[in-house]
Design a protein around this motif. Structure first.
Motif, short mmCIF file in Angstrom:
data_model
loop_
_atom_site.label_atom_id
_atom_site.label_comp_id
_atom_site.label_asym_id
_atom_site.label_seq_id
_atom_site.Cartn_x
_atom_site.Cartn_y
_atom_site.Cartn_z
N GLU A 51 -7.26 -34.02 72.45
CA GLU A 51 -7.17 -34.33 73.88
C GLU A 51 -6.80 -33.08 74.65
O GLU A 51 -6.07 -32.22 74.14
N SER A 97 -2.96 -42.66 68.96
CA SER A 97 -2.68 -41.66 69.98
C SER A 97 -2.50 -42.24 71.38
O SER A 97 -2.04 -41.55 72.28
N SER A 98 -2.82 -43.50 71.59
CA SER A 98 -2.65 -44.16 72.90
C SER A 98 -2.74 -45.66 72.67
O SER A 98 -3.09 -46.13 71.58
N HIS A 141 -5.35 -34.81 67.36
CA HIS A 141 -5.02 -36.11 66.78
C HIS A 141 -5.59 -36.26 65.37
O HIS A 141 -5.02 -36.94 64.54
N ALA A 188 -8.12 -34.87 82.46
CA ALA A 188 -7.68 -35.14 81.09
C ALA A 188 -8.79 -35.86 80.33
O ALA A 188 -9.46 -36.74 80.87
N ASP A 189 -8.99 -35.48 79.08
CA ASP A 189 -10.13 -36.01 78.34
C ASP A 189 -9.84 -36.01 76.85
O ASP A 189 -8.99 -35.26 76.36
N ARG A 190 -10.55 -36.84 76.14
CA ARG A 190 -10.48 -36.94 74.68
C ARG A 190 -11.83 -36.51 74.12
O ARG A 190 -12.87 -36.97 74.59
N GLN A 191 -11.83 -35.66 73.10
CA GLN A 191 -13.05 -35.10 72.54
C GLN A 191 -13.12 -35.34 71.04
O GLN A 191 -12.10 -35.34 70.34
N ASN A 192 -14.35 -35.53 70.56
CA ASN A 192 -14.63 -35.67 69.14
C ASN A 192 -15.61 -34.57 68.75
O ASN A 192 -16.77 -34.58 69.15
N THR A 252 -4.04 -31.12 72.46
CA THR A 252 -3.30 -31.90 71.46
C THR A 252 -4.27 -32.43 70.42
O THR A 252 -5.23 -33.14 70.76
#
Length: 627
Positions: free
Chosen positions: A88, A324-325, A73, A48-52, A71
Motif C-alpha cells: 500500500e 491489512s484492513s 503486506h 492512497a492505494d493498494r497494489q499487487n 507498506t
C-alpha cells in the motif's frame, strides 16, 4: 539430466545436475542462475492505494520497502511460482511527485530494486478547506486553491453568494447581509480544464447569527487518525470575535492560532497543531477546542485518535484476506494471532462474531481487541457492549506464556467471551496467562475443565471481567498467583470436590480489589476462597456472599472494607439471566477503592461506561449510572 529438489531449513533450492558417467563418481553440477521477472518501475496516483505486483523468481525471495509511505503486506514467496508483492502507498499530499523503492533479495544472491513513482496532488484541485462559514453580515473572503492545472467554475453566483477566480490558486467569495431570517447555503465546483473528472466543491454557509465561533468542517471530518510516531496537522475555523484555543492533553501542542481581536466579519483561517509520539502501546484520544473568549459555552471540538502501534491486523468472520484492513480481514483469529510478532509493534482488531478454536489458542504478547462492527477507524469508536466469542472444545482454551516486555506492562485480550470448553483434562487450567498477559472487559463462562475451569493466572492482571457458570473437578474455578484482580465478578461457578474453593484460589502476593464473590457452590464445604501455603494476598473493598473466610484459619496478609452479601440478589439486574449490571439501591454502588483503578488508568467499565461515577468506583465489572 536429472532435476534434484532439496529443502534446506524450509527454503526450496533447485539445482540442475548432469550425470556424465553413471559408473563413476565424477559429475558436473550447474546451479540455476538467480533471476527475478517483475516490473521494475510502477507509477501510482497521488491517492492512497493498494497494489499487487506480480513476479516469478528462480529462488525464494524476500522484499522490503525503503520508504515509510510504502507498506508491504506480502513480502516473501517461493521459487518458480507465479507470485506477487502486495503493498500500500499512503496519500501524497504534496503537489509534487515522490519516488520510493522496494528491494527484492534472493537468498542473499541477488537484489533487484523496484522504483515506485507516486504522482503528487498537483494534477488534482484541492482547497485549504471545503467549507466556509459566515455570520449574517456582508463579507468577502479569498480561499487558497492548491493545484497545478487551470480550472473553471460551474457557477458564478447562488443564493446570495458570488464566486470569482482571482488566479489559478485563489478563489474569491462574496456574500450580502443575510436578511432572510434563517441560514442560507450554496456550493461551487472547480473543474479541471485538463481532466473534467478532477474537481473540488466548496460549500459556503451563512448563519443567521451576529457572532460565530465554529470549526469549518462537517461532523464526520472533525477528527484525525494519527500515527503513533506523531505528526503535524491543521483544521479550518471561522470566527468573528476573540477566541481561546485549548487542548485536552500535553501530548497535543498548538503551533499556530492566529489572533482575532474582534470583528463583525468572519475570518477563516487554520489552527495548526502537532501530536507527539505515542509510547504507551495503546491508542489514546484527545481534542483541540475553540471557544468564544466572552462566552465559553459557544465552542467546537476537533478530535484526535492516535494509534498505539504501527500495524493493525484485522479479523472478522468469513474474512479471506491478509488482515491489512477490514476489507481484507482474516477470518481465523488463531491465524491472525500467529501472524503477529511476539512483543511486536502491532495489535489485532476482531469483529463481533464467533470463532471456533480447533485447539488451544496461543496468545502472543500483543493486545487484541474484540467486539468491533467491522468498519471502525479508531479503537475509541468500538461499542464495548459488543463482544467477540472464542469457543473452545475438548481442549484447553487459551494459553499465554511469559512476556519479556517492560515490567508492569500488560498485554490484553479485551472485549471477548471465552466459552465452550468441555474437557476432563487436569493440567494447570483451561485458560493460562502468565507474566505480562491479561484479560480486560471479558466474560469467561460455561466452561467445564478438570482443573481451574475459569483459568490460572500467574503474574497477570484481570480487569472488568465476569466469571460465571464455570465448573471444575478440583482446585477452584479461578486460581491466581502474584496477580491483580480489579473489579472482577466471580459468580455462580461450581467446584465438584472439596479440594479447594468454589470461587477463588489465591497464591503468592496477589491483589484483589473491588471484586465480588457470590452464588458459587457445588462442594460440601461451601468454602468460596482458598489460600495456598504461601498465600499472602491483599483483599480490599470486596463483596462476599455468606462470610469472608478461607481454608482453616488462614487469612490474607491484608484486608479491609469487606462487604458481606446475603444469598439474595445484591442488586444485580437479572442474575438468573447472567445480567450482573447494577440497579439502583445496590450496596455495590460507590463502595469501591479508587487508587488502583486510577493508577492502572482504567477509564471504562466492561461495557464502555465511565469507570468512576460520583467520585467513587463501584464494586464489580459494571459501573452504575442513574442516567
Amino acid at each position: 539430466m536429472k532435476r534434484i529438489i532439496c529443502n534446506i531449513l524450509g527454503l526450496t533450492a533447485i539445482a540442475s545436475v548432469t550425470i556424465l558417467n553413471q559408473g563413476c563418481d565424477n559429475f558436473e553440477r550447474t546451479v540455476v542462475a538467480p533471476k527475478i521477472d517483475i516490473t521494475e518501475e510502477v507509477e501510482i496516483d497521488a491517492l492512497a492505494d493498494r497494489q499487487n505486483l506480480f513476479l516469478t523468481s528462480s529462488y525464494p525471495w524476500f522484499a522490503e520497502a525503503n520508504d515509510s509511505w510504502i507498506t508491504l503486506h506480502k513480502y516473501r514467496g517461493q521459487a518458480l511460482l507465479r507470485d506477487s508483492i502486495v503493498f500500500e502507498v499512503a496519500h501524497n499530499p504534496s503537489l509534487d511527485s515522490r519516488t520510493g523503492t522496494i528491494d527484492i533479495r534472493l537468498m542473499d544472491q541477488m537484489t533487484k530494486r523496484i522504483t515506485i513513482i507516486q504522482n503528487g496532488m498537483g494534477e488534482y484541485i484541492t482547497l485549504t478547506n471545503n467549507m466556509l462559514l459566515f455570520n449574517k453580515n456582508k463579507a468577502e473572503y479569498t480561499i487558497a486553491v492548491n493545484t497545478r492545472v487551470e480550472w473553471s467554475l460551474d457557477k458564478t453566483s447562488e443564493n446570495g453568494f458570488s464566486f470569482s477566480p482571482v488566479d489559478k490558486n485563489n478563489l474569491k467569495i462574496a456574500v450580502e447581509r443575510n436578511e432572510t431570517g434563517g441560514d442560507r447555503q450554496a456550493s461551487v465546483t472547480l473543474i479541471s480544464k485538463k481532466d473534467p473528472e478532477k474537481k473540488a466543491t466548496l460549500t459556503v454557509i451563512q448563519k443567521d447569527v451576529e457572532s460565530l465561533i465554529s470549526i469549518s468542517l462537517s461532523d464526520d471530518q472533525k477528527k484525525a487518525i494519527v500515527k503513533k510516531t506523531g505528526e503535524e496537522l491543521s483544521f479550518p475555523i471561522g470566527v468573528d470575535s476573540r477566541y481561546n484555543c485549548t487542548v485536552s492533553d500535553s501530548w497535543i501542542k498548538i503551533l499556530s492560532a492566529p489572533e482575532m481581536k474582534g470583528s463583525t466579519i468572519v475570518e477563516n483561517f487554520n489552527i495548526d497543531f502537532s501530536v507527539e509520539p505515542n509510547t504507551t502501546g495503546e491508542e489514546r484520544t484527545g481534542w483541540v477546542k475553540i471557544e468564544d473568549a466572552a462566552h465559553p459555552e459557544c465552542c467546537d471540538y476537533f478530535y484526535i485518535y492516535q494509534r498505539g502501534v504501527s500495524r493493525i491486523i484485522y479479523c472478522k468472520p468469513g474474512g479471506t484476506g491478509d488482515g491489512s484492513s477490514w476489507e481484507y480481514a482474516m477470518g481465523d483469529f488463531a491465524k491472525a494471532m500467529a501472524a503477529c510478532d511476539n512483543l511486536g509493534d502491532m495489535e489485532i482488531w476482531v469483529a463481533e462474531g464467533e470463532y471456533q478454536l480447533s485447539g488451544a489458542f496461543t496468545k502472543k504478547t500483543v493486545n487484541a481487541y474484540g467486539g468491533f462492527r467491522g468498519d471502525e477507524e479508531a479503537l475509541a469508536q468500538r461499542d464495548m457492549s459488543r463482544k467477540s466469542t472464542l469457543r473452545g472444545g475438548n481442549h484447553q482454551l487459551l494459553y499465554g506464556w511469559n512476556s519479556t516486555g517492560p515490567a508492569g506492562v500488560y498485554y490484553y485480550l479485551d472485549g471477548f467471551i471465552l466459552t465452550g470448553t468441555n474437557s476432563t483434562a487436569g493440567d494447570t487450567g483451561n485458560i493460562q496467562l502468565w507474566k505480562g498477559h491479561g484479560l480486560r472487559n471479558c466474560i469467561i463462562c460455561d466452561n467445564y475443565y478438570g482443573k481451574n475451569a475459569g483459568g490460572y493466572f500467574d503474574n497477570a492482571r484481570i480487569v472488568n471481567c465476569i466469571f460465571y457458570n464455570n465448573c471444575c473437578d478440583w482446585s477452584a474455578p479461578v486460581h491466581v498467583n502474584n496477580s491483580e484482580l480489579i473489579n472482577v465478578l466471580i459468580v455462580n461457578n461450581t467446584l465438584k470436590s472439596t479440594a479447594a474453593a468454589t470461587a477463588l484460589r489465591c497464591a503468592g502476593n496477589s491483589t484483589v480489589i473491588n471484586c465480588v464473590f457470590w452464588g458459587n457452590g457445588g462442594n460440601s464445604s461451601g468454602l468460596q476462597m482458598y489460600l495456598d501455603a504461601n498465600g499472602k494476598g491483599t483483599f480490599r473493598n470486596c463483596a462476599v456472599s455468606g462470610k469472608f473466610s478461607f481454608n482453616g484459619s488462614n487469612m490474607p496478609a491484608a484486608y479491609s472494607d469487606i462487604m458481606i452479601l446475603s444469598s439474595d440478589n445484591p442488586g444485580f439486574a437479572d442474575p438468573a439471566s447472567h445480567n450482573y449490571a447494577l440497579v439502583e439501591g445496590s450496596p455495590l454502588i460507590d463502595a469501591g477503592f479508587n487508587d488502583l483503578v486510577l493508577s492502572a488508568n482504567i477509564l471504562r467499565d466492561i461495557v464502555g461506561e465511565d469507570r468512576i461515577v460520583n467520585d467513587r468506583v463501584d464494586i464489580g465489572a459494571y459501573e452504575y449510572s442513574p442516567l
